[in-house]
Design a protein around this motif. Structure first.
Motif, PDB file in Angstrom:
ATOM      1  N   VAL A   1       1.104  -0.657   0.096  1.00 27.72           N
ATOM      2  CA  VAL A   1      -0.318   0.054  -0.107  1.00 27.72           C
ATOM      3  C   VAL A   1       0.979   1.495  -0.127  1.00 27.72           C
ATOM      4  N   THR A   2       0.647   2.424  -0.798  1.00 32.61           N
ATOM      5  CA  THR A   2       1.128   3.457  -0.657  1.00 32.61           C
ATOM      6  C   THR A   2       0.476   4.471   0.151  1.00 32.61           C
ATOM      7  N   LEU A   3       0.839   5.026   1.083  1.00 31.10           N
ATOM      8  CA  LEU A   3       0.036   5.652   2.117  1.00 31.10           C
ATOM      9  C   LEU A   3      -0.084   7.287   1.178  1.00 31.10           C
ATOM     10  N   PRO A   4      -0.648   8.111   1.515  1.00 35.09           N
ATOM     11  CA  PRO A   4      -1.135   9.399   0.572  1.00 35.09           C
ATOM     12  C   PRO A   4      -0.124  10.169   1.402  1.00 35.09           C
ATOM     13  N   ALA A   5       0.431  10.305   2.671  1.00 32.58           N
ATOM     14  CA  ALA A   5       1.167  11.263   3.031  1.00 32.58           C
ATOM     15  C   ALA A   5       1.359  10.457   4.092  1.00 32.58           C
ATOM     16  N   ILE A   6       2.925  11.027   5.121  1.00 31.96           N
ATOM     17  CA  ILE A   6       3.358  10.777   6.154  1.00 31.96           C
ATOM     18  C   ILE A   6       3.028  12.051   6.645  1.00 31.96           C
ATOM     19  N   THR A   7       1.963  11.579   8.019  1.00 32.77           N
ATOM     20  CA  THR A   7       1.498  12.372   9.211  1.00 32.77           C
ATOM     21  C   THR A   7       2.229  12.447  10.475  1.00 32.77           C
ATOM     22  N   SER A   8       2.971  11.482  10.513  1.00 31.38           N
ATOM     23  CA  SER A   8       4.264  11.053  11.831  1.00 31.38           C
ATOM     24  C   SER A   8       4.609  12.486  12.002  1.00 31.38           C
ATOM     25  N   ILE A   9       4.676  12.498  13.262  1.00 33.27           N
ATOM     26  CA  ILE A   9       6.507  13.351  14.486  1.00 33.27           C
ATOM     27  C   ILE A   9       7.315  12.882  13.612  1.00 33.27           C
ATOM     28  N   ALA A  10       7.559  11.288  13.676  1.00 31.33           N
ATOM     29  CA  ALA A  10       9.128   9.960  13.682  1.00 31.33           C
ATOM     30  C   ALA A  10       8.921  10.529  11.512  1.00 31.33           C
ATOM     31  N   SER A  11       9.319  11.317  11.344  1.00 26.80           N
ATOM     32  CA  SER A  11       9.726  11.865  10.055  1.00 26.80           C
ATOM     33  C   SER A  11      10.005  10.439   9.255  1.00 26.80           C
ATOM     34  N   THR A  12      11.382   9.813  10.173  1.00 24.90           N
ATOM     35  CA  THR A  12      12.556   9.582   9.429  1.00 24.90           C
ATOM     36  C   THR A  12      11.961   7.909   9.448  1.00 24.90           C
ATOM     37  N   LEU A  13      11.109   7.703  10.073  1.00 29.46           N
ATOM     38  CA  LEU A  13       9.855   6.496   9.587  1.00 29.46           C
ATOM     39  C   LEU A  13       9.059   6.657   8.526  1.00 29.46           C
ATOM     40  N   GLY A  14       9.204   7.584   7.378  1.00 27.00           N
ATOM     41  CA  GLY A  14       8.606   7.901   6.851  1.00 27.00           C
ATOM     42  C   GLY A  14       8.460   6.950   5.375  1.00 27.00           C
ATOM     43  N   ALA A  15       7.713   6.103   4.806  1.00 26.90           N
ATOM     44  CA  ALA A  15       8.664   5.872   3.750  1.00 26.90           C
ATOM     45  C   ALA A  15       6.958   5.167   3.405  1.00 26.90           C
ATOM     46  N   ARG A  16       6.737   5.965   1.832  1.00 27.52           N
ATOM     47  CA  ARG A  16       5.416   6.018   1.828  1.00 27.52           C
ATOM     48  C   ARG A  16       4.272   4.536   1.461  1.00 27.52           C
ATOM     49  N   ARG A  17       5.839   4.095   1.435  1.00 22.40           N
ATOM     50  CA  ARG A  17       5.813   2.554   1.106  1.00 22.40           C
ATOM     51  C   ARG A  17       6.773   1.338   1.745  1.00 22.40           C
ATOM     52  N   VAL A  18       6.276   0.434   1.845  1.00 22.75           N
ATOM     53  CA  VAL A  18       7.519   0.066   2.685  1.00 22.75           C
ATOM     54  C   VAL A  18       7.747  -1.032   1.408  1.00 22.75           C
ATOM     55  N   ALA A  19       8.961  -1.441   1.924  1.00 27.53           N
ATOM     56  CA  ALA A  19       9.968  -2.234   0.342  1.00 27.53           C
ATOM     57  C   ALA A  19       9.180  -3.653   0.412  1.00 27.53           C
ATOM     58  N   GLN A  20       9.087  -3.851  -1.061  1.00 28.34           N
ATOM     59  CA  GLN A  20       8.350  -5.668  -1.007  1.00 28.34           C
ATOM     60  C   GLN A  20       9.011  -6.638   0.171  1.00 28.34           C
ATOM     61  N   GLN A  21      10.410  -6.932   0.162  1.00 24.04           N
ATOM     62  CA  GLN A  21      10.978  -7.667   0.355  1.00 24.04           C
ATOM     63  C   GLN A  21      10.526  -7.920   2.393  1.00 24.04           C
ATOM     64  N   ALA A  22      10.198  -6.456   3.153  1.00 24.05           N
ATOM     65  CA  ALA A  22       9.679  -6.603   4.636  1.00 24.05           C
ATOM     66  C   ALA A  22       8.608  -6.696   3.916  1.00 24.05           C
ATOM     67  N   PHE A  23       7.615  -7.156   3.139  1.00 20.96           N
ATOM     68  CA  PHE A  23       6.123  -7.324   3.176  1.00 20.96           C
ATOM     69  C   PHE A  23       5.974  -8.679   3.019  1.00 20.96           C
ATOM     70  N   ASP A  24       7.511  -9.147   1.993  1.00 18.60           N
ATOM     71  CA  ASP A  24       7.166 -10.697   1.695  1.00 18.60           C
ATOM     72  C   ASP A  24       7.250 -11.524   3.088  1.00 18.60           C
ATOM     73  N   TRP A  25       8.191 -10.929   4.306  1.00 21.47           N
ATOM     74  CA  TRP A  25       8.754 -11.809   4.860  1.00 21.47           C
ATOM     75  C   TRP A  25       7.208 -12.116   6.098  1.00 21.47           C
TER      76      TRP A  25
END
Length: 313
Positions: A205-229
């Motif tokens: 899923v691609t998030l529409p935007a990053i709204t968290s204060i934790a900006s360094t977690l701000g990947a709108r779409r996680v890596a395929q490899q992480a999801f596969d795990w």
């Protein structure tokens, strides 16, 4: 090959252990020369690229990945350019420049900075260093587990998730050390929870935007490899609020005399909030991923921002 990263301390969090009636362990990745775990994977990728003739590293990152690439590039004596979006704090830009890397500001968001990085990589000898999505990065991050395997009895690993590079490395590290049966608790802040959204949807899923204060977690779409795990092993995905992440950072500063950013607070909050997912485990290992986007002033500002929550919890 001599690693660019160091073997980090493994500490018991004694007060959390006592309050939770568990044995809570901390892998102190905030002690890396780059201030975060990122040097493990990005450092390894840079070393391998240098061996294959790379002359110039280009990394699009507004934070820890860029700083790690800068540390690696300078250590290897190669030209390094970090492309950051306008949202990257000036203190982070200054920290990258201070160690000898070039900083280019391009675009208002990471995606635009990434386009500029890809354009720069069209030059001969230039190598693109992604923040989290590459097999060399996962291989390097897996050394986090290599360092504790056989030395520590733990029954679950807790980590924060942004793009999924750390999660993928931890999963790989557990597998290659014969610990594939040990579950992972993957924590994200609300507003930056691209892995949790993918697991809920059954697809990336691609998030529409990053709204968290934790900006360094701000990947709108996680890596395929992480999801596969998440489909191959036990991974519990959880979300915490920004307030809970900040509260964990504040408590950790008091308890361990150590500053970490809210992205790291997301993992710490699993224990500090004693989330239900933790109930069945007795010996959790928390990867304290660290982060350079924190200082006393920022910590105080976050405390002020969430003061009402801090008082009520």
């Amino acid at each position: 090959m001599t690693h660019l990263h160091i073997t980090t301390p493994l500490l018991e969090h004694r007060s959390l252990s006592a309050s939770l009636d568990k044995q809570v362990w901390l892998k102190m990745e905030n002690n890396q020369p780059s201030g975060s775990f990122k040097l493990r994977g990005i450092g390894l990728m840079c070393q391998r690229a240098a061996e294959q003739g790379a002359k110039h590293f280009v990394c699009p990152s507004g934070g820890n990945a860029g700083f790690a690439a800068a540390v690696a590039g300078v250590a290897l004596g190669l030209q390094t350019t970090i492309v950051v979006p306008q949202t990257t704090h000036e203190s982070v830009r200054a920290a990258i420049r201070a160690i000898g890397a070039t900083v280019i500001v391009a675009g208002s968001v990471w995606d635009e900075a990434n386009q500029e990085a890809l354009r720069l990589c069209e030059q001969p000898g230039a190598v693109y260093i992604p923040p989290f999505d590459h097999a060399d990065i996962w291989d390097g991050n897996a050394t986090t587990i290599d360092e504790v395997a056989g030395k520590l009895d733990f029954d679950v690993v807790i980590c924060s998730v942004g793009g999924g590079g750390l999660l993928s490395g931890i999963a790989l590290g557990l597998e290659r050390n014969g610990l594939g049966h040990i579950p992972i608790i993957a924590s994200e802040t609300e507003g930056a929870a691209s892995l949790h959204a993918a697991v809920q949807a059954g697809e990336l899923v691609t998030l529409p935007a990053i709204t968290s204060i934790a900006s360094t977690l701000g990947a709108r779409r996680v890596a395929q490899q992480a999801f596969d795990w998440t489909r191959k092993r036990t991974i519990h995905t959880v979300t915490v609020s920004d307030a809970q992440a900040v509260l964990a950072c504040l408590a950790f500063a008091d308890d361990m005399r150590t500053l970490v950013e809210p992205a790291c607070g997301a993992a710490l909050a699993v224990a500090y909030q004693n989330l239900p997912v933790l109930a069945e485990y007795k010996k959790p290992l928390i990867v304290v991923c660290g982060g350079i986007a924190v200082d006393l002033d920022k910590l105080q500002a976050w405390k002020n921002q969430f003061q009402s929550v801090v008082k009520t919890e």
